[in-house]
Design a protein around this motif. Structure first.
Motif, PDB file in Angstrom:
ATOM      1  N   SER A  18       0.852  -1.189   0.000  1.00 26.77           N
ATOM      2  CA  SER A  18       0.000   0.000   0.000  1.00 26.77           C
ATOM      3  C   SER A  18       0.889   1.241   0.000  1.00 26.77           C
ATOM      4  N   HIS A  19       0.827   1.997  -1.081  1.00 25.91           N
ATOM      5  CA  HIS A  19       1.671   3.180  -1.189  1.00 25.91           C
ATOM      6  C   HIS A  19       1.342   4.192  -0.094  1.00 25.91           C
ATOM      7  N   LEU A  20       0.088   4.360   0.233  1.00 20.28           N
ATOM      8  CA  LEU A  20      -0.320   5.310   1.262  1.00 20.28           C
ATOM      9  C   LEU A  20       0.241   4.920   2.629  1.00 20.28           C
ATOM     10  N   LYS A  64      10.691   2.770  -8.769  1.00 23.04           N
ATOM     11  CA  LYS A  64       9.762   3.896  -8.740  1.00 23.04           C
ATOM     12  C   LYS A  64      10.286   4.988  -7.820  1.00 23.04           C
ATOM     13  N   ASP A  65      10.346   6.211  -8.344  1.00 29.96           N
ATOM     14  CA  ASP A  65      10.817   7.328  -7.535  1.00 29.96           C
ATOM     15  C   ASP A  65       9.919   7.592  -6.336  1.00 29.96           C
ATOM     16  N   ARG A  66       8.641   7.329  -6.480  1.00 28.19           N
ATOM     17  CA  ARG A  66       7.733   7.575  -5.357  1.00 28.19           C
ATOM     18  C   ARG A  66       7.994   6.615  -4.204  1.00 28.19           C
ATOM     19  N   ALA A  71      12.441   6.861   0.897  1.00 26.78           N
ATOM     20  CA  ALA A  71      13.438   6.052   1.607  1.00 26.78           C
ATOM     21  C   ALA A  71      14.744   6.833   1.763  1.00 26.78           C
ATOM     22  N   GLU A  72      15.149   7.552   0.704  1.00 28.04           N
ATOM     23  CA  GLU A  72      16.349   8.394   0.792  1.00 28.04           C
ATOM     24  C   GLU A  72      16.194   9.427   1.902  1.00 28.04           C
TER      25      GLU A  72
END
Length: 182
Positions: A18-20, A64-66, A71-72
């Motif tokens: 889940s991206h959210l 994926k950059d998103r 994380a960075e």
């Protein structure tokens, strides 16, 4: 005890599909949680580093950059908040009570994972680590890079063009006069 429960939960949230949930963990939970660790002592910071850092470094390699960008940012925040007292390339270790075996300090865990990803095969992970190094350097007056230098130099000759370009762009900010190689 609550720290251990949270440390067990965060990697699961980071690995979530889940991206959210992933985004809220990295942008809300971690920034709130990390500042409360340092006053609890080095052992709590260490247990958090052992539990959370591998998941964060794993996300650097995501295509994926998103996924990789938060994380960075979280890795930079982790270094800023929890590793301020023990810089990278420090020889400080924790000693286990009982057996006398030495454990890695939080800084050494962080450095080992940085080195592993930078020496790995995934170009996205290498680029992510170099961006993290620049972010950590921007937050800190000193950062030891002795253990990372061979991998950073090798990145300048990497087979992947994006890694070479990132290594070139990163080499200038990392070698500014304020940098201390320890």
């Amino acid at each position: 005890m609550a720290i251990d429960a949270i440390n067990g939960l965060i990697p699961t949230l980071i690995a979530s599909h889940s991206h959210l949930l992933y985004q809220s963990t990295l942008t809300s939970l971690l920034p709130t949680y990390l500042p409360h660790l340092a006053p609890l002592g080095l052992e709590k910071v260490r247990s958090t580093a052992v539990a959370i850092l591998p998941s964060l470094f794993d996300k650097l390699s995501d295509g994926k950059d998103r996924v990789s960008k938060p994380a960075e940012e979280a890795l930079v925040r982790f270094a800023q908040t929890c590793l301020a007292d023990t810089p990278l390339s420090s020889s400080a270790t924790l000693t286990s009570s009982g057996r006398g075996k030495e454990k890695e300090s939080p800084a050494q865990i962080y450095e080992r994972l940085l080195t592993d990803v930078l020496a790995g095969k995934n170009p996205r992970g290498k680029v992510g680590v170099m961006r993290v190094l620049v972010g950590v350097r921007a937050q800190s007056r000193t950062i030891g890079l002795k253990a990372l230098l061979p991998s950073l130099v090798a990145a300048l000759e990497d087979g992947d063009g994006s890694v070479r370009e990132e290594a070139k762009s990163v080499s200038r900010p990392l070698s500014s006069p304020v940098m201390i190689f320890s």
